[in-house]
Every structure is written in structure tokens, then in C-alpha cells.
Design a protein around this motif. Structure first.
Motif, PDB file in Angstrom:
ATOM      1  N   HIS A 126       0.925  -1.048  -0.083  1.00  0.00           N
ATOM      2  CA  HIS A 126      -0.004  -0.062   0.039  1.00  0.00           C
ATOM      3  C   HIS A 126       0.986   1.165  -0.030  1.00  0.00           C
ATOM      4  CE1 HIS A 126      -3.589  -2.343   0.778  1.00  0.00           C
ATOM      5  NE2 HIS A 126      -2.991  -2.918   1.577  1.00  0.00           N
ATOM      6  N   CYS A 161      -4.317   6.099  -0.173  1.00  0.00           N
ATOM      7  CA  CYS A 161      -3.605   4.854  -0.814  1.00  0.00           C
ATOM      8  C   CYS A 161      -3.208   5.069  -2.142  1.00  0.00           C
ATOM      9  CB  CYS A 161      -4.372   3.453  -0.620  1.00  0.00           C
ATOM     10  SG  CYS A 161      -3.184   2.257  -0.842  1.00  0.00           S
ATOM     11  N   GLU A 163      -0.359   3.096  -3.452  1.00  0.00           N
ATOM     12  CA  GLU A 163       0.046   1.993  -4.398  1.00  0.00           C
ATOM     13  C   GLU A 163      -1.267   1.268  -4.476  1.00  0.00           C
ATOM     14  OE1 GLU A 163       1.627   0.069  -6.465  1.00  0.00           O
ATOM     15  OE2 GLU A 163       3.560   0.747  -5.512  1.00  0.00           O
ATOM     16  N   TYR A 164      -1.441   1.051  -5.928  1.00  0.00           N
ATOM     17  CA  TYR A 164      -2.479   0.170  -6.315  1.00  0.00           C
ATOM     18  C   TYR A 164      -2.784  -1.158  -5.573  1.00  0.00           C
ATOM     19  CZ  TYR A 164      -5.050  -3.003  -9.180  1.00  0.00           C
ATOM     20  OH  TYR A 164      -5.991  -4.165  -9.766  1.00  0.00           O
ATOM     21  N   CYS A 165      -3.823  -1.472  -5.145  1.00  0.00           N
ATOM     22  CA  CYS A 165      -3.998  -2.439  -4.149  1.00  0.00           C
ATOM     23  C   CYS A 165      -5.186  -3.429  -4.381  1.00  0.00           C
ATOM     24  CB  CYS A 165      -4.078  -2.057  -2.793  1.00  0.00           C
ATOM     25  SG  CYS A 165      -5.108  -0.926  -2.202  1.00  0.00           S
ATOM     26  N   HIS A 169      -9.114  -0.011  -3.941  1.00  0.00           N
ATOM     27  CA  HIS A 169      -7.919   0.925  -3.758  1.00  0.00           C
ATOM     28  C   HIS A 169      -8.262   2.385  -3.644  1.00  0.00           C
ATOM     29  CE1 HIS A 169      -4.205   3.001  -4.574  1.00  0.00           C
ATOM     30  NE2 HIS A 169      -4.427   3.321  -5.788  1.00  0.00           N
ATOM     31  N   MET A 172      -9.590   3.599  -0.160  1.00  0.00           N
ATOM     32  CA  MET A 172      -8.620   3.247   0.853  1.00  0.00           C
ATOM     33  C   MET A 172      -8.095   4.895   1.478  1.00  0.00           C
ATOM     34  SD  MET A 172      -5.699   0.650   1.293  1.00  0.00           S
ATOM     35  CE  MET A 172      -4.325   0.689   2.506  1.00  0.00           C
TER      36      MET A 172
END
Ligand code: HEM
Ligand SMILES: [Cu+2]
Ligand SMILES: [Cu+2]
Lengths: 179, 564
Positions: A126, A161, A163-165, A169, A172
């Protein structure tokens, strides 16, 4: 006679280099050294350096430490999800969990105090992106990163967030209060 | 081995039959991937444009994964294979070593590329081209990339082999031409890079089929960027070679100094292997000493190399123009350059955009502490669209205007449109890069579907300027897609409908490069040393912008929360 033919001077490495070219090489070299020195200078005198303190951990271990911290320091809950708002003891340790898809819990800090915030992820990578301050730190599962932070202004801050999660995403979003 | 050699009547370049076919097929495959990548670019841009937001989240991430893979890996790699064959077989006028292996490499890359795309479009592999573990894609996503890498490695081996053939058959005398030397640099870096890639993707593939239980997430990032970053250095070496090639073809320009240019290429090889560091500056698992040392590529020697090329390429052009008599003032040589020739205009926009936008932003982004202001924001794709797109892609587009007549023996159709295409694409893409960096400076995230955070427990309102930047991103992105689409249209149109050109004499023996005679070299060099004052001014302008922007960012950094 050109860059697509073999050099017309067989002994090209013996050709002298023009003064102007030397000067440019020297400028580039010195500038590189200055930029290198600047990073070291900032480590000594600058006030914004990313902490080096990190430990290997596991999702279970980190979650357990964070839950203990939350149980001991929660002051209220917010939103219909009842997210705990946790006051981090001044100068003390705070824990922030990154997981699909929230930042948990909400932290409450005081301006001018220094905190050790422990960051880790329970699943994927993340990205801790504090807005609108714009500080961005990678959060990686299996690693507990202890970042010392001193808020300089009061307000309500968002943790995006970045960072692609996965599919959630964009939802978040976390929160930090600075009183 | 029976093969034939054709001497192009326009350019005098000599093409060996097998190498020529391989170059054509690789270039065409590259263009087709660019087409797929361009369609995905349009969908990405129309989704990130807040006023439009075209795709739903799942499709957006799927399409963005495809965009990264098809552009960065497939379009660029296929075209680079053609560049390698050109720089070896064509420039050295020799046969290609082991064409069968080269074909095997080509088909591996085709099969691998399709396999990875199938995996992506099946929907179970929306992991972005970086595929950070533990997020898992389908097994054939990784296997496809591995096949592409193996194919590229074979192509690289054929390139090395061809250099040996030329040496043995004595088709040239003395040292390699500078362009071939640059390509050699790219090929050496490619070899390292692909091995790093194998080091991480092979275990990841085993993990995806259950043979390996776990891969450390930090270790993955470190080794993956050994592939991901070094491969960008391949692109730089390749497009710098193409710049030198263009300058040589259009102006007959020779390097200011062979020694300096070659030395600069050498620096790329020596000092970039650990450059993966600058993708890990905001990561927990590495020490500050390691980060500082590695992000500065051992004190910025690779940056120095790029600054040298940034000087010697325009310098070579200026010197050539001044020899032709364009000596008035500082910039007559530049004003009187063939701005209506897309080979030149594309190359020059590529040079300027890469230097001023891509180069400066890249070094600032790669500064250990400053990275925290930009890591994973929209600044990052903004930066690399001014390196790998206005730098590499535009340089490749420009040289294609030369390759269509000499390699494919077709006249370009619609010359007026050919003239404007590099401006349309180069300028809109440069502005796109700038506004993306602007949005990133305001904190906007990359790879993010919704600036409004729908479904989140809280609200966060981005500053109005961020929305403005994202709106401009949308507008200039669409123009850039039109500019790129126009190029594909012109190239494919010319291949199909362009006037057929005379192929020139075919012979079954190569004609070696005539040795440079004393007389010829005296004509080329003479004692006529020419200064390059215009280039000096441009270089100083670059330097001043660089220094200012660099310190502005330290100022920004000094204003955020204290961190230690
Ligand atoms: C034709 C016009 C193009 C447009 C309008 C465009 C637009 C974009 C945008 C807006 C993003 C960022 C998406 C996000 O982070 O949310 C992106 C990502 C990217 N683009 Fe492009 N692009 C274009 C061409 C290219 C080309 C030619 C290349 C490579 C040679 C390229 C390589 C990439 C890569 C590697 C990414 C990162 C994907 C990721 O984050 O996983 N693009 N593009
Ligand atoms: Cu996340
Ligand atoms: Cu995320």
C-alpha cells in the motif's frame, strides 16, 4: 566521416578533446558531486529524512501489536463503521495498519510533538500518502517501518493509498487529526 | 549461406536479405503493439479525466495493466530489435549471424506478448506491469513476459554474433561506428537486465503455479527494479544512438569527439546496474547509505553521461551546419535546419523534451529525500512520459520516416500530415507530461480510479488546481493519442498504399565499407575547427533550469512535517 561510419581517424582515442567539451564535462561532474553531497548534507542538517528503522514482521504479529495499542489508547469512535480514534501518547509509539481497504485506526497527534509511527501492511503493498502535506511512503507487507514524525500544523489530514492494491484501492482513505 | 545484399539507391545503405526481413517484421509488430497501447491510452486518459471518468474501476485497472505492458515492454522491445539488426548488419554491411535464431526470438516474443495480453484481458491479471507480490496474476501473465524476455535475449545474442561476423569478414576497418557502439551499449545492458528479470519472474511464475510458497515483497521490488530500471537505460542508449544516427543521416554530422561520446556510452554500462534504488527510496527495507549511494549511481556518473550526449548531439549538428555556411549569430544553424522534415523535427523535439523535462524531473525524483514528495504520485508517470515517450518513442517515430522509404521501399503518403505529426505528438505529449507532474506535485496519486474516493469512510477534497491539472491531462492526452494515431495511420497507410520505390542493385556479395582515405578524412576534419556557441547557450540554459528546479524542490521539502 559520420556517426554511422567507422571513425575516420583510426586513432580516434588520441584526438584531443575540445576545451568547450571539457568545460561541459567538468560542469556535469561538479554538479553531480553537489547533488550527491546535498543528500548527505540533508541527512546531517535537514529536518525531513525518512527513517531507517525497519523490522521484519508478519501480519499476525503486527496486527496483535496494533490491537493492543488501540485497546489502550482509544478515546472515541467515529463514522458508522465505528473506527477508533486513538490518541498517540506524546513522544510515544503509534501503530497504523494498512489493509484492504483501510488505514486503521484514526490517529490523533499534537502539533510539535514527535511520534514513532509504525507502518505495515497486512496483505498487499500500500502507499501512505499524507495529504495535503504530500509525504509519500511505501508500505510493504512483512516489514514494520518505524517513522518518526513531527506534525507542524494543526488540522485534519487524509491518508490516501497511492499504491495500487486492488479494486477498492480508491476507497482506501484514512485520517489523522493534529490538535 | 546463400543470401543477397541490396544497396538502397536513396541512402546508400546496404541491406542483407534476412536482416531486412527481420527488421521489417519486428518494426511492424512494434507498430501493432503501439496501436493496442494507444487504444488503451485513450481509455486510460478518458477515465482519469475527472469530468468524463469513462471506465468502471475493474476495467480501468485491467486496461492500465495492458497499457504498461503493451507500450513499455512490447512496442519498445520489438522496435529495439529492429534497431539492433540495423546497427549491426546494415551499418556494418555484413550478413546477420544465425537468422534462424533471430526468427525464433521474434516468434517467442510474439507468442509471449499475446499470452500475457490474453491473461490480462481474461481479467485475472490486473496487477499493473510491475506485478508487485503478493498480488498474484494468472500464471500465463508471467510466462508470457518470460518468453518475451528470452526472445529478446536471443535477438541480442544475434546482434553480438553479427558484430563478430563483421569483424571476421572484414566488412569494415578500424572501430565500430558510433551508432553501432551505442547499440552495443544497449545490448550489453539488455543482457544484464534480462538476467535480473529472469531472477525475479521465474520464481514468481513458480509461485503462481504453487511450487514456491512465498516471495518476500521487498526483495521482489528490489530485483524487479533491477529489470525495470535498467531496461529504461537500454531505451536511453537506444534512442541516443538514434539521435546520432539522425544527425548523421540528415546533416552528415560527425561526433564532436568520438572519444567523449563513446566514453559517455561506457558510463551507462558501468554505473547503472544498481539504479533500481531510486524506485525504492521510500521503502522500509533499505538503509539510507545504500539508497544515497545507489540512487546517485555512484555519484551521478550516468546523469553525467546523459548530459554529455545532450551536449554532443546538438553540438554535432551545429558543427555540421556551420561547416555548410550557416554561421550567422548563435542560432542560424538551428533556424535553417530542415524543420519540415519529420525525421529531423521529431528527433530534435525528442532531444529537447527528454533533456529539459524527462532528464531534470528524473534526477529530482531520484533524490533520496525529495522522492518522498513524489513517490507514487502522478508525478511519476508524468516524468516517464517525457522520457520513454517524448524521448524514446518519438525518436523511434521520427526515424521511421526514414525507414519507410529505405527499408520498406515505399514513399510516405500525405507528406503534409507527416510534417505536422512530430509537432502534434511531441508538443502535446510534453505538455501532458508537465501537467501530470503538476498534478503529482499537488499530491494526486498514480494508478488511482477516483479522485472523489467514492465508498470511503471519509472525505478528502483535492485542491481545485489538482482538478485543473487533471482536466488538462485529459485534453492534452487526447491530443497526444490523436498525434500517435496519426503516425500509425501514416506508417501503415504508406506500407500499404505508398508509391513503391526502386529497391536498388542486388548482389550476392556484400560491398565492404570503403576505408577512410587520408584525403577523405582531411575533407571531413580538415583543420577547420568549428566552435559550437549555440549549443553552449542551450546547454547552459538546461543547466540553469536544472539547478533552479532542483533547489526549489528542497525548499518544498523543508516545508513539510518533520521526519526522522
Ligand atoms: C499516446 C498517448 C499516451 C497517453 C495519453 C498516455 C497516458 C497515460 C496515463 C494518463 C497514465 C497514468 C495512469 C495512472 O497512473 O493512473 C499512463 C501510464 C503509463 N504509460 Fe502512458 N500514455 C501514452 C503513451 C504511452 C507510451 C508511448 C508509453 C511507452 C512507451 C507509455 C507508457 C506508460 C506506462 C509504462 C505507464 C504506467 C502504467 C502503470 O502505472 O502501471 N504510455 N499513460
Ligand atoms: Cu492500499
Ligand atoms: Cu491502494
Amino acid at each position: 566521416m559520420s556517426a554511422i561510419l567507422p571513425p575516420s581517424e583510426r586513432l580516434w582515442w588520441k584526438q584531443p578533446i575540445d576545451k568547450v567539451e571539457w568545460a561541459w564535462i567538468a560542469i556535469a561532474f561538479v554538479w553531480g558531486m553537489i547533488m550527491f553531497a546535498m543528500m548527505i548534507y540533508w541527512h546531517i542538517y535537514g529536518k525531513q529524512n525518512l527513517s531507517n528503522e525497519a523490522y521484519k514482521t508478519t501480519p499476525e504479529l503486527f496486527a496483535a501489536k496494533a490491537e493492543k495499542f488501540i485497546a489502550e489508547n482509544t478515546i472515541r469512535t467515529e463514522t458508522e463503521r465505528n473506527i477508533p480514534v486513538v490518541k498517540v501518547p506524546a513522544g510515544g509509539d503509534g501503530y497504523l495498519i494498512a489493509r484492504l481497504w483501510d488505514w486503521y485506526p484514526i490517529l490523533e497527534l499534537e502539533k510539535g510533538q514527535t511520534y514513532k509511527i509504525h507502518l505495515s501492511s497486512l496483505d498487499y503493498n500500500h502507499g501512505f500518502s499524507l495529504q495535503p502535506v504530500n509525504i509519500n511512503i511505501q508500505v510493504i507487507p512483512g516489514y514494520e517501518h518505524v517513522v518518526k514524525m513531527t506534525p507542524t500544523k494543526e488540522g485534519t489530514y487524509a491518508i490516501v493509498c497511492n499504491e495500487y492494491c486492488g479494486i477498492g484501492h480508491h476507497s482506501m482513505l484514512g485520517r489523522i487529526y493534529v490538535k | 549461406m546463400a543470401t543477397t545484399y541490396r544497396t538502397c539507391p536513396v541512402s546508400g545503405l546496404q541491406f542483407e536479405d534476412q536482416a531486412e526481413k527481420l527488421m521489417r517484421w519486428n518494426a511492424v509488430a512494434g507498430v501493432l503493439w503501439l496501436l493496442v497501447g494507444g487504444i488503451t491510452a485513450l481509455l486510460v486518459i478518458l477515465t482519469r479525466w475527472p469530468a468524463i471518468k469513462l471506465l468502471p474501476a475493474d476495467q480501468f485497472y485491467l486496461i492500465l495493466t495492458a497499457h504498461g505492458i503493451d507500450m513499455l515492454i512490447l512496442w519498445i522491445l520489438f522496435f529495439e530489435m529492429a534497431v539492433l539488426y540495423f546497427a549491426s548488419s546494415t551499418l556494418l554491411r555484413c550478413r546477420l549471424a544465425t537468422p534462424k535464431i533471430a526468427w525464433l526470438g521474434f516468434w517467442l516474443m510474439v507468442v509471449g506478448g499475446i499470452m500475457t495480453n490474453v491473461a490480462i484481458f481474461q481479467g485475472e491479471s490486473s496487477v499493473m506491469f510491475t506485478s508487485y507480490v503478493p498480488m498474484q496474476a494468472a500464471w500465463h501473465f508471467y510466462l508470457g513476459i518470460i518468453l518475451v524476455a528470452v526472445g529478446a535475449l536471443l535477438g541480442t545474442a544475434v546482434f553480438f554474433g553479427t558484430l563478430v561476423v563483421a569483424k571476421r569478414d572484414k566488412t569494415y576497418q578500424g572501430s565500430l561506428p558510433l551508432v553501432t557502439f551505442g547499440a552495443l551499449t544497449a545490448a550489453i545492458i539488455a543482457t544484464f537486465t534480462i538476467l535480473a528479470g529472469a531472477g525475479i519472474l521465474v520464481p514468481t511464475f513458480f509461485w503462481s503455479i504453487g511450487l514456491i510458497k512465498e516471495i518476500d515483497a521487498q526483495l521482489y521490488r528490489m530485483v524487479w527494479w533491477g529489470l525495470g530500471h535498467s531496461s529504461q537505460q537500454i531505451n536511453v542508449a537506444a534512442h541516443v544512438s538514434v539521435w546520432y544516427l539522425t544527425a548523421a543521416v540528415i546533416f552528415g554530422a560527425k561526433p564532436l569527439s568520438e572519444k567523449v561520446s563513446r566514453f559517455a556510452f561506457l558510463l551507462y554500462i558501468l554505473f547503472l546496474q544498481l539504479a533500481s534504488a531510486h524506485h525504492l527510496l521510500s521503502d522500509p527495507g533499505m538503509s539510507a547509505e545504500w539508497k544515497v549511494l545507489n540512487t546517485s549511481y555512484f555519484m551521478y556518473f550516468a546523469v553525467m553521461a546523459s548530459m554529455i550526449h545532450g551536449f554532443t548531439v546538438p553540438g554535432a549538428i551545429e558543427a555540421a551546419q556551420r561547416r555548410k555556411g550557416y554561421t550567422n549569430g548563435l542560432f542560424e544553424w538551428l533556424r535553417k535546419a530542415p524543420w519540415g522534415n519529420p525525421v529531423f523535427s521529431g528527433m530534435f523535439i525528442s532531444l529537447v523534451s527528454f533533456g529539459f523535462l524527462g532528464g531534470i524531473s528524473g534526477v529530482v525524483l531520484g533524490t533520496e529525500q525529495i522522492n518522498m514528495l513524489m513517490h507514487n504520485t502522478f508525478y511519476v508517470p508524468g516524468h516517464f512520459h517525457t522520457t520513454v515517450v517524448t524521448g524514446t518513442t518519438l525518436a523511434f517515430m521520427a526515424i521511421t520516416y526514414l525507414l519507410v522509404p529505405v527499408l520498406f521501399r515505399r514513399e510516405m503518403i500525405l507528406p503534409k500530415l507527416c510534417q505536422i505529426q512530430p509537432y502534434l505528438f511531441g508538443i502535446s505529449m510534453s505538455v501532458l507530461g508537465l501537467v501530470m507532474m503538476g498534478a503529482g506535485t499537488l499530491g494526486v496519486s498514480r494508478r488511482h480510479w477516483d479522485m472523489a474516493f467514492s465508498g470511503a469512510p471519509f472525505q478528502y477534497e483535492w485542491p481545485g488546481a489538482a482538478y485543473l491539472m487533471m482536466g488538462l491531462t485529459g485534453i492534452f492526452g487526447v491530443i497526444a493519442v490523436i498525434g500517435g494515431g496519426l503516425w500509425i495511420l501514416l506508417v501503415v497507410g504508406s506500407l500499404l498504399f505508398g508509391k513503391k520505390l526502386d529497391g536498388g542493385k542486388v548482389s550476392d556479395k556484400p560491398t565492404p565499407i570503403p576505408a577512410a582515405t587520408q584525403a577523405a578524412s582531411a575533407v571531413a576534419h580538415g583543420s577547420d575547427h568549428v566552435g559550437v556557441p549555440g549549443t553552449v547557450v542551450l546547454a547552459l540554459l538546461l543547466f540553469v533550469s536544472f539547478v533552479l528546479y532542483y533547489f526549489v524542490n528542497w525548499k518544498y521539502l523543508s516545508e513539510v512535517w518533520l521526519l526522522s
